[in-house]
Design a protein around this motif. Structure first.
Motif, PDB file in Angstrom:
ATOM      1  N   GLU C  87       0.868  -1.174   0.000  1.00 11.78           N
ATOM      2  CA  GLU C  87       0.000   0.000   0.000  1.00 11.78           C
ATOM      3  C   GLU C  87       0.904   1.223   0.000  1.00 11.78           C
ATOM      4  O   GLU C  87       1.749   1.369   0.872  1.00 11.78           O
ATOM      5  CB  GLU C  87      -0.866  -0.015   1.264  1.00 11.78           C
ATOM      6  N   MET C  88       0.721   2.093  -0.953  1.00 15.12           N
ATOM      7  CA  MET C  88       1.635   3.208  -1.051  1.00 15.12           C
ATOM      8  C   MET C  88       1.167   4.375  -0.202  1.00 15.12           C
ATOM      9  O   MET C  88       0.041   4.430   0.240  1.00 15.12           O
ATOM     10  CB  MET C  88       1.772   3.631  -2.502  1.00 15.12           C
ATOM     11  N   ASP C  89       2.037   5.295  -0.008  1.00 11.03           N
ATOM     12  CA  ASP C  89       1.749   6.417   0.877  1.00 11.03           C
ATOM     13  C   ASP C  89       2.172   7.692   0.171  1.00 11.03           C
ATOM     14  O   ASP C  89       3.278   8.178   0.339  1.00 11.03           O
ATOM     15  CB  ASP C  89       2.530   6.194   2.185  1.00 11.03           C
ATOM     16  N   PRO C  90       1.312   8.194  -0.695  1.00  8.36           N
ATOM     17  CA  PRO C  90       1.724   9.280  -1.583  1.00  8.36           C
ATOM     18  C   PRO C  90       1.738  10.631  -0.889  1.00  8.36           C
ATOM     19  O   PRO C  90       1.132  10.805   0.167  1.00  8.36           O
ATOM     20  CB  PRO C  90       0.648   9.254  -2.655  1.00  8.36           C
ATOM     21  N   ARG C  91       2.445  11.572  -1.478  1.00 11.28           N
ATOM     22  CA  ARG C  91       2.426  12.941  -0.957  1.00 11.28           C
ATOM     23  C   ARG C  91       1.077  13.590  -1.244  1.00 11.28           C
ATOM     24  O   ARG C  91       0.597  14.394  -0.470  1.00 11.28           O
ATOM     25  CB  ARG C  91       3.516  13.765  -1.634  1.00 11.28           C
ATOM     26  N   VAL C  92       0.504  13.253  -2.391  1.00 10.66           N
ATOM     27  CA  VAL C  92      -0.811  13.786  -2.756  1.00 10.66           C
ATOM     28  C   VAL C  92      -1.788  12.615  -2.729  1.00 10.66           C
ATOM     29  O   VAL C  92      -1.481  11.555  -3.271  1.00 10.66           O
ATOM     30  CB  VAL C  92      -0.769  14.404  -4.165  1.00 10.66           C
TER      31      VAL C  92
END
Lengths: 301, 644, 221
Positions: C87-92
């Motif tokens: 699961e990614m954790d994007p800035r946006v």
């Protein structure tokens, strides 16, 4: 064949749709399932019952189902069916159509809030959120079709739909189809947005709003829900099927068949997919809006 | 014209008389309200006549440089005069009950003085045909409303609101003065304007100056402060007609600027979309009923801006059909919103009057104790949310209908914004109506509320049906707007408007069918239930045995999914005192959504400005002889400079 | 013919949009793979009946092999090998990214209507789709934290350039096209290996935290 045949078909055949969906789901689950006409039986049973009202409720709670059904009947007079114009067809009628959907939603939410139950408040809150996101997808999708076909009324857009229309604008029409299908699923509270079968009040949004209704009121609500499914479905089918290329009688039959196929598709989707997490639903609806927008951009070029 | 002058005189005279009536509050109330109501009734006649296209003029010399007392009624003026007189008259009747029903408070003379002057100021604003007169009336309007906003000045938040309003409105005025100076270097009479600057600059000045009054984001900051602070009948007038003066000014300016380039329409659509979405989201997050309505007013002026934007784009691209639909929709929305928002503010006033609070999370269940207020508020809410068959739907229909016919990026942006806004506005008003009037009272203080007295009930009972009639009459009304639209687009508009009224007529037909069906189904339902057992019980709460009213979904919880979704815009602050330990004490949870523009743009900006100006404090040292010396020095330097 | 090209181009746009809104690495990689496969018929379709020769066919096959199979396989290997969070954790956020995608789309359509280019044999959609993919790729690179997602963004951007090349300048020598492909191949190959090893050594490939490897910051602490 006049436009009234379509209206008549909507009024008579609408309750069949949930029946078909349920049969499809039973088939996938390996059950025999309820009879196809079960929704009719349910309506008949509910209409014969008395009613129990909460002491918290006011006249709005009783008016909600009535106004909701009336708005859906008028909406079904706007939707063309089988390649013929609807009885009430005019330039810009899809805006009125959206307005009528809004009326039904508005009174249903108010009736839910009238009970003072936290569960129904929750349902109304979610309905408000999803509807606010589904409305742009719906309006923009139909605008894309309007720009592509040059028609400003639903009948003008869908009634002229032929193979030539499709081969000239495959991409935008397909995009709008998918987008409207998502709106169809969301507005009718089907999986992956809402699970109509669950009995956990916390996870539903449409069913939980009508928890307190019973008897004839519930019958009105269920009939209105079936009608809503029919009219929204007829728009999806109308865009997907190039009915203009068929003779009138055949176009009508093909459209009815299209509706049934749509229900089977919904049943298959419900059998294969799980309900989305609530926080993911906005993304789905946003995605539908983006598809409509993309269709519009292509139309602009 | 004579009638209008009589009305103006009556307003000024009755306002002043009310102020002088210090002895008897009753008499002051009666004189002030009676004078305003009578003047408004009188004024309606020339307004209706003027809408038909008849032009009336009044000119008088005025010994002010550049000024002349010239008033006139043309269709555009008449169009704005109508809702002005209608709503102000009703608000005056309402105000008589609102201010008169509170014995023991200070005399109502002063508020009536300012109210009547406010109305008179607005009348002159729309009729003035000279820049000096216009600016003077504009200032009278601004100041009178300032004093009305600060009517309850014993509360600190009211003083703060008044201060914000005063600063904002004068910022706008500065732009207007610049605008008129550039428009009329030769003569300040409207008829002889000869723009001395690029039209683009003038347009931007007008947009800022009039946009401050109309409440376009980011110039809207005064609105959500001032509207809740003012007495409710004043809020109704301010929101219903006073902020429309900004729209009037913008429209009037457009008639002087010549053919619009594309970017004007684009800019208006951009401002309308941004400020409408911003405002509707903040309306959703508010806990104060009148603040919510104030934000909704910003949203509705943005809808008007969108309509004007579509109209301007249509004018530029040579599609008069689109232009005329855009302008007609925007104009119709001026009326819709004047009546609808007026009604909602008056209803909110009745709630405040009966319960003493504007906090929606404390209210609930008022529809049983206040049936008339709740029914009329519902009509207003549905109209402002744009639902058929009420008038709000028709104005939004016209704008969207125009935008759909223009395949371009501009109209697309307008459509996206309008579609999103209409869904969110429905959520806003379901939330407002549901949490105030439906369910059960969440707070003991609310019990014992009742509908207000006759003077306050009558305006509600008039405005609600008016919204339905205005909606159903649009097919007739829209073609009748031709003189006004023609004045704005300088093109023949009658044919296009007639064409537009055809689909509107079918919508009306559909609406009539809808109402007939409602009656039919309701009758059928009644027949079915006749003779059957109709029981009553508590609301089904899924098996939980002791539900309380505090457990209902509140206004804040209703909005939570959407406020969470748009969290990055709203930045709602939550303060929670979570339960701790095995036997938790009282716990609390509160949310607050301060205006993002105010917090993140204006507050830092003003902090910087005041910091920079702090250096000037050294000049203010209090030593008189140094002041005298500096004045003398300045004089000498000036003299030397001029004489050399 | 044109409607087929349009359909392919729209599908390519959709894969980029899904990539913008996708929260799982697996989905993102699959989308890039799908995009690679979708790109392959473009040289054939855009070349028209005259240019329907072995050159175009070769390019198509090479595209499928490298973009549709090769790169995704490398990426998937890097994900599986390292201890990447799925699961990614994007800035946006994902919704915001999707909205940004819409904005980029508007920008792409606006730009393409202004660019003074000779009318190629492609459809009017070629240019905006190419620009959109380039912009979307840049956006992904700028808005995501994980090294692997940034590589995905890089690939999407390159795909945009590819569409541009095939659609606008179909007369340019095939060699250039193949040269670019080879270039990208080498780059992705290196990155795949680096990420794979980095994941093994560091337990994460969060580019924000990689700045801590910087010497002077260590000293400051």
């Amino acid at each position: 064949m006049s436009g009234y045949a379509g209206l008549f078909a909507a009024l008579v055949l609408a309750p069949l749709l949930p029946g078909v969906i349920n049969r499809t789901k039973s088939f996938f689950a390996g059950r025999r399932g309820p009879p196809l006409l079960q929704p009719y039986f349910d309506l008949a049973k509910l209409l014969r019952k008395g009613a129990v009202y909460s002491t918290t409720t006011t006249w709005l709670f009783r008016a909600g189902p009535v106004v909701g059904l009336a708005a859906m009947i008028v909406a079904s007079a706007l939707a063309p069916f089988g390649g013929v114009s609807a009885p009430l067809a005019f330039a810009g009628d899809f805006l009125f159509f959206a307005g009528l959907l809004g009326v039904t939603r508005f009174v249903t939410m108010l009736a839910a809030l009238d009970t003072g139950s936290s569960f129904e408040g929750m349902g109304a809150s979610r309905e408000a959120q999803f509807a606010a996101l589904a409305e742009p997808a719906f309006l923009l999708g139909l605008t894309a079709v309007a720009w592509k076909t040059g028609g400003l009324s639903l009948s003008g857009m869908l009634g002229t739909n032929s193979f030539a229309t499709w081969s000239g604008a495959t991409a935008p029409l397909a995009l709008v189809c998918v987008s409207l299908l998502v709106v169809f699923l969301a507005e009718n509270a089907r999986i992956p947005v809402d699970d109509p079968n669950t009995h956990l009040e916390l996870t539903m949004f449409h069913e939980v709003m009508v928890l307190d209704h019973g008897g004839p009121d519930l019958a009105l609500i269920q009939y209105a829900a079936a009608l809503k499914m029919w009219v929204l479905g007829s728009l999806v089918v109308g865009i997907a099927l190039p009915v203009r290329s068929l003779a009138h009688g055949w176009a009508f039959a093909a459209s009815v068949a299209g509706m049934l196929v749509l229900c089977v598709i919904v049943g298959v989707v419900e059998s294969c997919l799980a309900r989305l997490r609530l926080t993911r639903v906005p993304q789905l609806l946003l995605g539908a809006g983006v598809l409509s927008l993309l269709a519009l951009f292509i139309g602009l070029k | 014209m004579t009638l209008l002058l009589v009305a103006l005189g009556l307003l000024v005279a009755s306002g002043t008389a009310a102020l002088l009536c210090r002895r008897s509050p009753r008499a002051a109330n009666l004189i002030g309200a009676g004078g305003a109501a009578a003047a408004c009734a009188l004024g309606l006649i020339p307004a209706v006549v003027g809408l038909g296209g008849g032009e009336a003029k009044f000119d008088l010399a005025w010994p002010v440089p550049g000024g002349s007392l010239s008033l006139a009624i043309d269709p555009l003026t008449a169009f704005f005069l109508l809702p002005l007189f209608a709503l102000c008259g009703l608000a005056a009747v309402y105000g008589a009950g609102y201010l008169g029903g509170r014995p023991g408070r200070r005399s109502p003379g002063a508020p009536w003085f300012f109210f009547n002057w406010l109305v008179a100021g607005m009348v002159v604003v729309v009729t003035a045909r000279n820049a000096v007169l216009f600016l003077l009336a504009w200032e009278v309007m601004s100041l009178a409303s300032y004093f009305l906003v600060t009517h309850e000045d014993e509360r600190p938040e009211v003083r703060e609101a008044g201060w914000t309003y005063l600063v904002a409105t004068h910022f706008g005025n500065a732009c207007l003065i610049a605008l008129f100076a550039l428009l009329g270097p030769r003569s300040l009479d409207f008829a002889d304007f000869a723009p001395a600057a690029p039209a683009g600059l003038l347009f931007v000045l007008a947009l800022i100056g009039f946009g401050t009054k109309a409440g376009f984001v980011p110039l809207h900051v005064w609105l959500p402060e001032a509207h809740p602070a003012a007495p409710s009948h004043v809020s109704a007038v301010m929101s219903g007609v006073m902020i429309k003066m900004g729209i009037y000014g913008l429209l009037r300016t457009l008639t002087w600027l010549g053919p619009p380039p594309l970017w004007w329409g684009g800019l208006l659509i951009g401002i309308g979309a941004a400020s409408g979405l911003f405002a509707v989201l903040f309306a959703l997050a508010q806990g104060d009923l009148k603040r919510l309505l104030a934000y909704s007013s910003v949203e509705n002026t943005s809808i008007i801006a969108l309509g004007l934007g579509v109209g301007l784009v249509g004018l530029h691209t040579g599609t008069p059909g689109v232009a005329i639909l855009g302008f007609a929709g925007a104009l119709l929305h001026v009326w819709t919103h004047a009546l609808g928002k007026g009604l909602l503010f008056l209803g909110a006033g009745a709630v405040l009057h009966a319960t003493g609070t504007r906090e929606m999370d404390r209210l609930g269940g008022l529809s049983r104790s206040m049936p008339l207020t709740s029914a009329t508020f519902l009509v207003g809410a549905a109209a402002v949310a744009g639902l058929p068959p009420l008038s709000g739907f028709f104005s939004e229909f016209l704008i969207l209908y125009g935008a759909v016919q223009h395949a371009g990026l501009h109209s697309l942006a307008a459509m996206v914004a309008l579609a999103l806004m209409s869904g969110l506005a429905a959520a806003v008003f379901v939330r407002a109506f549901g949490s105030v009037f439906l369910g059960a009272a969440r707070d003991g203080t609310v019990r014992g509320a009742h509908d207000p007295g006759a003077a306050m009930r009558a305006p509600l009972a008039i405005l609600a049906p008016a919204l339905l009639v205005l909606g159903l009459a649009t097919p007739v009304l829209v073609p009748a707007l031709a003189p006004v639209v023609e004045q704005l687009v300088s093109l023949p508009a009658q044919r296009d408007l007639d064409a537009a009224s055809a689909p509107l007529a079918v919508v009306v037909l559909g609406s009539v069918v809808l109402m007939a069906l409602v009656a039919l189904i309701a009758g059928g339902r009644r027949l079915l239930l006749a003779g059957r057992t109709v029981g009553s019980a508590v609301t089904w709460d899924c098996g939980y045995a002791h539900p309380t009213a505090r457990m209902q979904y509140t206004a804040s919880s209703f909005a939570q999914p959407l406020t969470a979704l748009f969290g990055p815009v709203l930045r709602t602050r939550e303060t929670a005192d979570a339960p701790r330990g095995l036997f938790p004490d009282a716990v609390s949870f509160a949310t607050r959504t301060p205006d993002a523009v105010r917090e993140r743009v204006w507050r830092p900006l003003f902090a910087h400005v005041s910091g920079a100006l702090h250096a000037m404090h050294r000049l203010q040292h209090g030593r008189l002889h140094l002041y005298v010396i500096s004045i003398a020095l300045t004089l000498v330097v000036l003299l030397l400079w001029r004489l050399s | 013919m044109n409607s087929w090209i349009d359909a392919v181009l729209v599908l390519i746009t959709l894969t980029s949009l899904v990539l913008l809104g996708a929260s799982r690495l697996g989905t993102s990689i699959r989308m890039v793979a799908l995009q690679g496969v979708l790109l392959s018929p473009l040289p054939l379709l855009l070349a028209g009946p005259s240019g329907f020769g072995p050159r175009a066919a070769m390019l198509a096959v090479a595209t499928v092999l490298i973009k549709g199979l090769g790169f995704p396989w490398l990426m998937a290997r890097a994900v599986r090998g390292g201890s990447q969070r799925r699961e990614m954790d994007p800035r946006v956020g994902y919704n915001a990214s999707l909205l940004a995608g819409v904005l980029l789309m508007v920008v792409a359509f606006l730009l393409s209507s202004r660019l003074p280019l000779p009318p190629g044999e492609g459809t009017p959609l070629v240019l905006p789709v190419a620009l959109f993919n380039i912009l979307a790729g840049m956006f992904v690179i700028a808005s995501r934290r994980q090294a692997i997602t940034q590589v995905l963004g890089y690939l999407v951007m390159e795909n945009g350039i590819y569409v541009f090349g095939v659609g606008i300048a179909s007369h340019q020598p095939l060699l250039v096209e193949l040269g670019i492909l080879l270039d990208v191949f080498a780059a992705v190959f290196v990155m795949g290996i680096v990420i794979f090893h980095m994941g093994r050594e560091l337990d994460h490939t969060d580019t924000d935290r990689l700045t801590l490897l910087n010497d002077w910051q260590k000293e400051k602490e």
